[in-house]
Design a protein around this motif. Structure first.
Motif, mmCIF file in Angstrom:
data_model
loop_
_atom_site.group_PDB
_atom_site.id
_atom_site.type_symbol
_atom_site.label_atom_id
_atom_site.label_comp_id
_atom_site.label_asym_id
_atom_site.label_seq_id
_atom_site.Cartn_x
_atom_site.Cartn_y
_atom_site.Cartn_z
ATOM 1 N N PRO A 8 99.363 44.306 17.193
ATOM 2 C CA PRO A 8 100.287 44.867 18.181
ATOM 3 C C PRO A 8 99.555 45.684 19.245
ATOM 4 C CG PRO A 8 100.369 46.139 16.167
ATOM 5 C CD PRO A 8 99.476 44.948 15.889
ATOM 6 N N THR A 9 100.171 45.806 20.393
ATOM 7 C CA THR A 9 99.669 46.684 21.438
ATOM 8 C C THR A 9 99.994 48.108 21.016
ATOM 9 O OG1 THR A 9 100.052 44.987 23.092
ATOM 10 C CG2 THR A 9 99.832 47.239 23.890
ATOM 11 N N ARG A 10 99.002 48.991 21.103
ATOM 12 C CA ARG A 10 99.216 50.364 20.653
ATOM 13 C C ARG A 10 98.787 51.356 21.719
ATOM 14 N NH1 ARG A 10 96.395 51.067 15.050
ATOM 15 N NH2 ARG A 10 94.659 50.289 16.271
ATOM 16 N N ARG A 37 106.407 53.202 26.032
ATOM 17 C CA ARG A 37 107.135 52.198 25.231
ATOM 18 C C ARG A 37 107.792 51.166 26.139
ATOM 19 N NH1 ARG A 37 110.477 55.458 22.360
ATOM 20 N NH2 ARG A 37 108.837 55.804 20.836
ATOM 21 N N GLU A 38 108.326 51.608 27.272
ATOM 22 C CA GLU A 38 108.986 50.695 28.212
ATOM 23 C C GLU A 38 107.992 49.778 28.920
ATOM 24 O OE1 GLU A 38 110.865 53.459 30.860
ATOM 25 O OE2 GLU A 38 112.658 53.617 29.606
ATOM 26 N N ARG A 39 106.701 50.155 28.916
ATOM 27 C CA ARG A 39 105.695 49.418 29.688
ATOM 28 C C ARG A 39 104.702 48.642 28.825
ATOM 29 N NH1 ARG A 39 107.746 53.596 32.056
ATOM 30 N NH2 ARG A 39 107.840 53.821 34.314
ATOM 31 N N LEU A 40 104.790 48.735 27.519
ATOM 32 C CA LEU A 40 103.831 48.074 26.647
ATOM 33 C C LEU A 40 103.789 46.559 26.845
ATOM 34 C CD1 LEU A 40 104.009 49.878 23.189
ATOM 35 C CD2 LEU A 40 102.168 49.918 24.860
ATOM 36 N N SER A 41 104.906 45.978 27.201
ATOM 37 C CA SER A 41 104.944 44.524 27.374
ATOM 38 C C SER A 41 104.095 44.060 28.560
ATOM 39 C CB SER A 41 106.385 44.046 27.542
ATOM 40 O OG SER A 41 106.954 44.605 28.712
ATOM 41 N N GLU A 42 103.737 44.974 29.464
ATOM 42 C CA GLU A 42 102.897 44.630 30.618
ATOM 43 C C GLU A 42 101.434 44.429 30.216
ATOM 44 O OE1 GLU A 42 103.264 47.540 33.724
ATOM 45 O OE2 GLU A 42 105.415 47.742 33.407
ATOM 46 N N PRO A 45 98.467 41.358 24.692
ATOM 47 C CA PRO A 45 98.681 41.587 23.248
ATOM 48 C C PRO A 45 97.420 42.132 22.591
ATOM 49 C CG PRO A 45 99.495 39.428 23.898
ATOM 50 C CD PRO A 45 98.766 39.993 25.081
ATOM 51 N N SER A 47 96.252 45.171 22.916
ATOM 52 C CA SER A 47 95.622 46.233 23.709
ATOM 53 C C SER A 47 95.728 47.579 23.002
ATOM 54 C CB SER A 47 96.298 46.351 25.073
ATOM 55 O OG SER A 47 96.119 45.193 25.826
#
Length: 82
Positions: A8-10, A37-42, A45, A47
């Motif tokens: 997961p991105t952490r 948390r709102e920007r992790l999808s940017e 994977p 990271s």
């Protein structure tokens, strides 16, 4: 390898005493955690990102923190970060 998944991105946070007293530091950390948390999808994977709050973060409102974080993410994703 088959069956392996991407980690997961952490994100981690560094909020020093220079930001303010414990109450202020915790408030800044909560705000940053919510914003990241709102920007992790940017991020790609897997990271790992460390967000360091500068001393002025204790006086910044939610919108300013969001703007500063967006600018940092933009630099990071464009390859301008160290």
């Amino acid at each position: 390898m088959p069956g392996e998944s991407t980690p997961p991105t952490r994100a981690g946070f560094v909020v020093s005493k220079a930001v303010g007293v414990a109450v202020v530091r915790n408030k800044v950390k909560r705000r940053l955690r919510h914003l990241v948390r709102e920007r992790l999808s940017e991020l790609p994977p897997g990271s790992l990102v460390v967000v360091r709050a500068l001393p002025g973060a204790g006086d910044a409102d939610h919108a300013q923190l969001a703007q500063d974080l967006d600018a940092a993410f933009k630099r990071l994703l464009s390859g301008g970060a160290r």
